[in-house]
Motif scaffolding. Structure first.
Motif, PDB file in Angstrom:
ATOM      1  N   LYS A 120       3.766   5.871   0.760  1.00  0.00           N
ATOM      2  CA  LYS A 120       2.620   4.961   0.673  1.00  0.00           C
ATOM      3  C   LYS A 120       3.098   3.528   0.446  1.00  0.00           C
ATOM      4  O   LYS A 120       2.556   2.577   1.038  1.00  0.00           O
ATOM      5  CB  LYS A 120       1.700   5.395  -0.470  1.00  0.00           C
ATOM      6  CG  LYS A 120       0.430   4.552  -0.587  1.00  0.00           C
ATOM      7  CD  LYS A 120      -0.449   4.691   0.651  1.00  0.00           C
ATOM      8  CE  LYS A 120      -1.746   3.932   0.488  1.00  0.00           C
ATOM      9  NZ  LYS A 120      -2.621   4.069   1.681  1.00  0.00           N
ATOM     10  N   LEU A 124       2.275   0.383   3.024  1.00  0.00           N
ATOM     11  CA  LEU A 124       1.658  -0.881   2.611  1.00  0.00           C
ATOM     12  C   LEU A 124       2.570  -2.062   2.906  1.00  0.00           C
ATOM     13  O   LEU A 124       2.117  -3.132   3.313  1.00  0.00           O
ATOM     14  CB  LEU A 124       1.329  -0.840   1.117  1.00  0.00           C
ATOM     15  CG  LEU A 124       0.102  -0.044   0.689  1.00  0.00           C
ATOM     16  CD1 LEU A 124      -0.025  -0.035  -0.829  1.00  0.00           C
ATOM     17  CD2 LEU A 124      -1.167  -0.605   1.317  1.00  0.00           C
ATOM     18  N   GLU A 129       2.786   3.634   9.228  1.00  0.00           N
ATOM     19  CA  GLU A 129       3.241   4.861   8.590  1.00  0.00           C
ATOM     20  C   GLU A 129       4.751   5.028   8.788  1.00  0.00           C
ATOM     21  O   GLU A 129       5.265   4.762   9.881  1.00  0.00           O
ATOM     22  CB  GLU A 129       2.514   6.070   9.165  1.00  0.00           C
ATOM     23  CG  GLU A 129       1.062   6.169   8.740  1.00  0.00           C
ATOM     24  CD  GLU A 129       0.913   6.331   7.234  1.00  0.00           C
ATOM     25  OE1 GLU A 129       1.682   7.117   6.632  1.00  0.00           O
ATOM     26  OE2 GLU A 129       0.032   5.670   6.662  1.00  0.00           O
ATOM     27  N   ARG A 266      -5.190  -8.129  -5.882  1.00  0.00           N
ATOM     28  CA  ARG A 266      -4.734  -6.972  -5.116  1.00  0.00           C
ATOM     29  C   ARG A 266      -3.791  -6.036  -5.863  1.00  0.00           C
ATOM     30  O   ARG A 266      -3.767  -4.827  -5.570  1.00  0.00           O
ATOM     31  CB  ARG A 266      -4.029  -7.456  -3.844  1.00  0.00           C
ATOM     32  CG  ARG A 266      -4.918  -8.260  -2.911  1.00  0.00           C
ATOM     33  CD  ARG A 266      -4.097  -9.100  -1.936  1.00  0.00           C
ATOM     34  NE  ARG A 266      -3.132  -8.311  -1.199  1.00  0.00           N
ATOM     35  CZ  ARG A 266      -2.114  -8.831  -0.508  1.00  0.00           C
ATOM     36  NH1 ARG A 266      -1.944 -10.142  -0.483  1.00  0.00           N
ATOM     37  NH2 ARG A 266      -1.286  -8.049   0.149  1.00  0.00           N
ATOM     38  N   PRO A 269      -5.413  -2.799  -7.917  1.00  0.00           N
ATOM     39  CA  PRO A 269      -5.979  -1.807  -6.981  1.00  0.00           C
ATOM     40  C   PRO A 269      -4.914  -1.163  -6.094  1.00  0.00           C
ATOM     41  O   PRO A 269      -5.000   0.039  -5.794  1.00  0.00           O
ATOM     42  CB  PRO A 269      -6.966  -2.637  -6.158  1.00  0.00           C
ATOM     43  CG  PRO A 269      -7.363  -3.752  -7.055  1.00  0.00           C
ATOM     44  CD  PRO A 269      -6.124  -4.095  -7.828  1.00  0.00           C
ATOM     45  N   ASP A 270      -3.918  -1.941  -5.672  1.00  0.00           N
ATOM     46  CA  ASP A 270      -2.857  -1.368  -4.840  1.00  0.00           C
ATOM     47  C   ASP A 270      -2.002  -0.373  -5.624  1.00  0.00           C
ATOM     48  O   ASP A 270      -1.573   0.654  -5.075  1.00  0.00           O
ATOM     49  CB  ASP A 270      -1.967  -2.473  -4.261  1.00  0.00           C
ATOM     50  CG  ASP A 270      -2.602  -3.194  -3.086  1.00  0.00           C
ATOM     51  OD1 ASP A 270      -3.638  -2.703  -2.581  1.00  0.00           O
ATOM     52  OD2 ASP A 270      -2.077  -4.246  -2.663  1.00  0.00           O
ATOM     53  N   GLU A 272      -3.058   1.553  -8.015  1.00  0.00           N
ATOM     54  CA  GLU A 272      -3.864   2.774  -8.083  1.00  0.00           C
ATOM     55  C   GLU A 272      -3.849   3.514  -6.747  1.00  0.00           C
ATOM     56  O   GLU A 272      -3.763   4.745  -6.699  1.00  0.00           O
ATOM     57  CB  GLU A 272      -5.305   2.436  -8.480  1.00  0.00           C
ATOM     58  CG  GLU A 272      -5.455   1.670  -9.789  1.00  0.00           C
ATOM     59  CD  GLU A 272      -5.015   2.455 -11.008  1.00  0.00           C
ATOM     60  OE1 GLU A 272      -4.685   3.645 -10.893  1.00  0.00           O
ATOM     61  OE2 GLU A 272      -5.001   1.865 -12.109  1.00  0.00           O
ATOM     62  N   ASP A 273      -3.914   2.757  -5.644  1.00  0.00           N
ATOM     63  CA  ASP A 273      -3.898   3.357  -4.310  1.00  0.00           C
ATOM     64  C   ASP A 273      -2.552   4.021  -4.026  1.00  0.00           C
ATOM     65  O   ASP A 273      -2.486   5.114  -3.457  1.00  0.00           O
ATOM     66  CB  ASP A 273      -4.185   2.262  -3.274  1.00  0.00           C
ATOM     67  CG  ASP A 273      -4.518   2.824  -1.905  1.00  0.00           C
ATOM     68  OD1 ASP A 273      -5.042   3.959  -1.838  1.00  0.00           O
ATOM     69  OD2 ASP A 273      -4.251   2.141  -0.894  1.00  0.00           O
ATOM     70  N   ILE A 274      -1.473   3.358  -4.426  1.00  0.00           N
ATOM     71  CA  ILE A 274      -0.132   3.900  -4.221  1.00  0.00           C
ATOM     72  C   ILE A 274       0.049   5.211  -4.984  1.00  0.00           C
ATOM     73  O   ILE A 274       0.517   6.214  -4.429  1.00  0.00           O
ATOM     74  CB  ILE A 274       0.927   2.866  -4.656  1.00  0.00           C
ATOM     75  CG1 ILE A 274       1.013   1.733  -3.628  1.00  0.00           C
ATOM     76  CG2 ILE A 274       2.297   3.517  -4.843  1.00  0.00           C
ATOM     77  CD1 ILE A 274       1.793   0.522  -4.114  1.00  0.00           C
ATOM     78  N   ALA A 276      -2.269   7.180  -6.106  1.00  0.00           N
ATOM     79  CA  ALA A 276      -3.218   8.189  -5.626  1.00  0.00           C
ATOM     80  C   ALA A 276      -2.679   8.961  -4.429  1.00  0.00           C
ATOM     81  O   ALA A 276      -3.160  10.059  -4.129  1.00  0.00           O
ATOM     82  CB  ALA A 276      -4.549   7.533  -5.265  1.00  0.00           C
ATOM     83  N   ALA A 277      -1.663   8.386  -3.752  1.00  0.00           N
ATOM     84  CA  ALA A 277      -1.060   9.093  -2.606  1.00  0.00           C
ATOM     85  C   ALA A 277      -0.426  10.404  -3.028  1.00  0.00           C
ATOM     86  O   ALA A 277      -0.225  11.299  -2.202  1.00  0.00           O
ATOM     87  CB  ALA A 277      -0.020   8.195  -1.941  1.00  0.00           C
ATOM     88  N   GLU A 279      -1.839  12.576  -4.709  1.00  0.00           N
ATOM     89  CA  GLU A 279      -2.939  13.553  -4.604  1.00  0.00           C
ATOM     90  C   GLU A 279      -3.009  14.494  -5.807  1.00  0.00           C
ATOM     91  O   GLU A 279      -3.255  15.690  -5.666  1.00  0.00           O
ATOM     92  CB  GLU A 279      -2.824  14.354  -3.299  1.00  0.00           C
ATOM     93  CG  GLU A 279      -2.886  13.467  -2.061  1.00  0.00           C
ATOM     94  CD  GLU A 279      -2.707  14.262  -0.776  1.00  0.00           C
ATOM     95  OE1 GLU A 279      -1.915  15.233  -0.776  1.00  0.00           O
ATOM     96  OE2 GLU A 279      -3.364  13.919   0.212  1.00  0.00           O
TER      97      GLU A 279
END
Length: 307
Positions: A120, A124, A129, A266, A269-270, A272-274, A276-277, A279
């Motif tokens: 991830k 970004l 990908e 940014r 939030p980034d 958290e997004d990273i 969250a990858a 899962e």
């Protein structure tokens, strides 16, 4: 009759100025204000609660009251070397969240989850990908080749003589102008990123690509933005260098690009997004764990800030 002031409430990172540098002055709290006093006794007010990170260069002295106030409002103090190119120490702006630390550690310790997080980060950073079925070590090698190529392209664009990323941490002045500009620029980015990592409640040392350093996770996150923000600034300043204080020009350029790219909006939030990858959900407290006797009030700042 005296009136009690309301408790201080940290301002979220996204609403703050990114970074300021202070040198040759005494920092104290006078009349409730965070001020810098120069050799002539002139006071300069610093809106400490509205700054993400304050870089303290040689020649600064910080009072206990000033350090305490910075911690209460969630502003990271970072002690740096001349021109801001060495990071010596930092004062944590808040208390890290144990639930987020455990979540981060679980992701970092499981190789499968760690690979998902690294992929991830790669996506970004490069806007695509990463190749499938690659290990973290293989992705690091691909990343390194792209980074070296990007340095070469920027050097050509700004007409800078470039022999590669090379510097001596014990003798910064021995490096060429381009490398010194890069060191000054990345120091700015690392300071702001560390402030955001701590504000989000995570541990700077628990990295996924980098490891073994107090700021491993900071380096991981900063790399996502490095070539979008500070690296072009460093080459631009190096290419236009005609004497004078080029480190100051780099810092001003970094401050402007942080604002233009809305970096402080940014980073958290980034992060958290990273993460969250991976899962997985953050772990719940143990059933027999004892909660706080006096629950903390709901704060206005980020999750890692003390209320």
């Amino acid at each position: 009759m005296s009136t009690l002031l309301p408790p201080l409430r940290p301002i979220p990172i996204r609403e703050r100025i990114s970074v300021i540098f202070i040198e040759y002055g005494e920092i104290d709290v006078l009349d409730g204000a965070f001020v810098v006093i120069d050799a002539g006794g002139v006071r300069t007010h610093i809106p400490v609660g509205g700054v993400a990170c304050i870089m303290l260069e040689p020649g600064t002295r910080v009072s206990h009251r000033a350090a305490a106030l910075a911690a209460r409002v969630g502003t990271l103090l970072v002690w740096v070397g001349e021109a801001g190119v060495r990071l010596y120490a930092s004062g944590q702006p808040g208390g890290a969240r144990s639930d987020r630390l455990l979540y981060q550690a679980k992701l970092a310790l499981d190789e499968g989850l760690r690979l998902k997080v690294v992929r991830k980060m790669y996506a970004l950073r490069f806007g695509e990908e990463p190749p499938a079925h690659r290990s973290v070590d293989q992705l690091r090698g691909i990343e390194g080749a792209r980074v070296r190529r990007t340095y070469q392209l920027l050097a050509r664009q700004y007409k800078v003589e470039w022999k590669g990323r090379d510097y001596d941490a014990e003798d910064w002045d021995s490096a060429d102008i381009a490398n010194r500009c890069l060191s000054a620029a990345t120091a700015c980015l690392y300071g702001v990123t560390e402030a955001a990592v701590l504000a989000a409640g995570y541990a700077p040392a628990v990295g996924f690509i980098h490891t073994g350093k107090p700021l491993s996770f900071v380096y991981d996150i900063a790399d996502v933005y490095k070539f979008e923000t500070v690296v072009p600034i460093a080459f631009k300043v190096a290419g236009a260098h005609t004497g004078g204080n080029f480190e100051r020009a780099v810092r001003l350029g970094c401050r402007d690009v942080f604002r233009q790219t809305k970096l402080l909006d940014r980073i958290i939030p980034d992060i958290e997004d990273i993460l969250a990858a991976g899962e997985i959900s953050p772990p719940s407290p143990a059933a027999d764990a004892v909660g706080p006797a006096l629950p903390h009030p709901q704060g206005t700042g980020d999750a890692g800030h003390r209320s």
